[in-house]
Design an enzyme around this catalytic site. Structure first.
Site, PDB file in Angstrom:
ATOM      1  N   GLY A 170     -56.140 -34.616  26.857  1.00 24.52           N
ATOM      2  CA  GLY A 170     -55.968 -33.901  25.166  1.00 24.52           C
ATOM      3  C   GLY A 170     -54.507 -34.281  24.961  1.00 24.52           C
ATOM      4  N   GLY A 186     -53.695 -34.352  21.068  1.00 28.50           N
ATOM      5  CA  GLY A 186     -54.443 -33.474  20.152  1.00 28.50           C
ATOM      6  C   GLY A 186     -52.923 -32.377  19.680  1.00 28.50           C
ATOM      7  N   GLN A 187     -53.929 -31.107  19.555  1.00 32.04           N
ATOM      8  CA  GLN A 187     -52.483 -30.396  18.392  1.00 32.04           C
ATOM      9  C   GLN A 187     -51.314 -29.813  19.665  1.00 32.04           C
ATOM     10  OE1 GLN A 187     -54.353 -26.891  17.452  1.00 32.04           O
ATOM     11  NE2 GLN A 187     -52.948 -26.166  16.244  1.00 32.04           N
ATOM     12  N   ILE A 208     -62.446 -36.733  29.579  1.00 29.37           N
ATOM     13  CA  ILE A 208     -63.028 -35.565  30.287  1.00 29.37           C
ATOM     14  C   ILE A 208     -63.976 -36.104  30.489  1.00 29.37           C
ATOM     15  CG2 ILE A 208     -63.421 -34.007  28.144  1.00 29.37           C
ATOM     16  CD1 ILE A 208     -62.057 -32.195  29.919  1.00 29.37           C
ATOM     17  N   TYR A 228     -67.896 -23.155  20.010  1.00 29.22           N
ATOM     18  CA  TYR A 228     -66.618 -22.172  20.913  1.00 29.22           C
ATOM     19  C   TYR A 228     -66.731 -21.801  21.831  1.00 29.22           C
ATOM     20  CZ  TYR A 228     -61.679 -22.329  19.986  1.00 29.22           C
ATOM     21  OH  TYR A 228     -60.282 -22.552  20.547  1.00 29.22           O
ATOM     22  N   LYS A 263     -66.126 -21.556  25.385  1.00 28.29           N
ATOM     23  CA  LYS A 263     -65.374 -20.867  26.425  1.00 28.29           C
ATOM     24  C   LYS A 263     -65.168 -19.496  26.627  1.00 28.29           C
ATOM     25  CE  LYS A 263     -61.877 -23.220  23.495  1.00 28.29           C
ATOM     26  NZ  LYS A 263     -60.575 -24.657  25.004  1.00 28.29           N
TER      27      LYS A 263
HETATM   28  N1  SER Z   1     -57.413 -21.752  16.640  1.00 33.08           N
HETATM   29  C1  SER Z   1     -58.641 -21.984  16.978  1.00 33.08           C
HETATM   30  C2  SER Z   1     -60.199 -22.297  16.018  1.00 33.08           C
HETATM   31  O1  SER Z   1     -59.549 -22.133  14.535  1.00 33.08           O
HETATM   32  C3  SER Z   1     -58.858 -20.777  18.236  1.00 33.08           C
HETATM   33  O2  SER Z   1     -59.108 -20.766  19.030  1.00 33.08           O
HETATM   34  O3  SER Z   1     -60.904 -23.033  15.913  1.00 33.08           O
END
Ligand code: SER
Length: 326
Positions: free
Chosen positions: A8, A11-12, A55, A143, A147
């Site tokens: 990745g 990415g950001q 991945i 999400y 995690k």
């Molecule tokens: N920056 C992420 C989001 O806003 C949170 O970890 O999804």
């Protein structure tokens, strides 16, 4: 000397972390792992090796680890919170399936693995203010579910197979380099772009919505320092609360106005992002990270704002007025 694969890497976080790791460990020792459609460009492409590493494809991970003698994997592949709600199956496939693939390669090849967790790993039943290190984690977003699963799976691989897994729970990350995409905390990046472009910012979250945020240089340092930490001092592994600042839209808006008094903000609420933000903590207690591996942030809201505005001004080639306060 470490041989590192960043998955990745375009990415950001990855685009900046890969460059920082190349500076520390040598450009040839840090492989930029990317997926087709998100190819590395410019200095990221030119400064060191790059390989396609999807991945969700365990063979690509294993082949790259073998080819470069990789001993440390930074796994940054993920869909952020809001976009993950639109594609929950893909979020699970990348966040959990991808982590499983990575951990299996790490188990077989003896690699250490860093996989970030998030403030999103907490939910409505978590204490919201000064959220403790060890507390209730019942997130309501896919999400967050990926995690928490990732934290537990990483700890399992450490305990059961001796894989050196380590992690931090990132707050919203703010940077002028690579834009985030589809997160709940993105507004705190977008607001700086609007300010420097001279546009009125349309804020998707209502006043009073507090979340932890962090400037990217602190986040990169955290990711590197946790992997360099003395393992005998670590009682926790996956994952450490880290924190540097907590604010709501009014606070960041007023901070930017100290430097750009004409800047305007209006509220245009996004119900999905508001619901997600409401379920997340207002601020994390990062005492454990400070005690176990010496975590300490360097940027606060004021120093971050000055740096963001100065760098975005260069990036976007616009003038920013001088500070109005003494
Ligand atoms: N920056 C992420 C989001 O806003 C949170 O970890 O999804």
């Amino acid at each position: 000397m470490k041989n590192i694969l960043v998955i990745g890497a375009t990415g950001q976080i990855g685009s900046e972390l890969t460059m920082k790791l190349r500076g520390l460990y040598g450009p040839d020792n840090v492989v930029c792992g990317y997926i087709p459609g998100a190819e590395p460009k410019g200095v990221l492409l030119e400064s060191g090796p790059a390989e396609i590493v999807d991945i969700t494809n365990p063979q690509q991970i294993a082949d790259t680890v073998n080819k470069y003698g990789i001993d440390t994997i930074y796994n940054l592949a993920a869909l952020l919170s809001a976009v993950a709600e639109a594609r929950p199956q893909l979020a699970w496939k990348i966040g959990v399936g991808g982590l499983y693939n990575t951990l299996e390669v790490a188990r077989e090849k003896g690699c250490a693995v860093f996989t970030p967790s998030s403030i999103g790993s907490f939910g409505p039943s978590t204490p919201h203010v000064k959220t403790p290190q060890d507390t209730i984690q019942r997130p309501e977003t896919i999400y967050g579910v990926t995690k928490v699963t990732g934290e537990m799976l990483s700890d399992y691989y450490a305990r059961r197979f001796g894989v050196d897994t380590r992690s931090v729970r990132f707050p919203g990350l703010i940077s002028y380099t690579t834009l985030p995409g589809g997160g709940t905390t993105d507004y705190a990046v977008d607001i700086y772009y609007s300010a420097v472009k001279g546009e009125t910012f349309k804020c998707p979250l209502k006043p009073g919505t507090f979340m932890d945020m962090m400037y990217m240089p602190d986040a990169l340092r955290a990711a590197i320092e946790i992997m360099e930490a003395d393992p005998t001092k670590l009682h926790h592994r996956n994952s450490f609360n880290i924190a540097s600042m907590s604010f709501d839209p009014e606070i960041i808006y007023n901070k930017i106005r100290e430097y750009m008094p004409d800047f305007k903000m209006e509220y245009e609420l996004d119900p999905l992002r508001q619901a997600i933000a409401d379920s997340w903590p207002d601020s994390l207690d990062d005492t454990c990270a400070r005690q176990e591996w010496g975590w300490k942030p360097e940027f606060d809201l004021d120093s971050m704002t000055q740096d963001m505005l100065a760098n975005l001004k260069i990036k976007l080639n616009k003038e920013v007025s001088e500070p109005v306060h003494a």
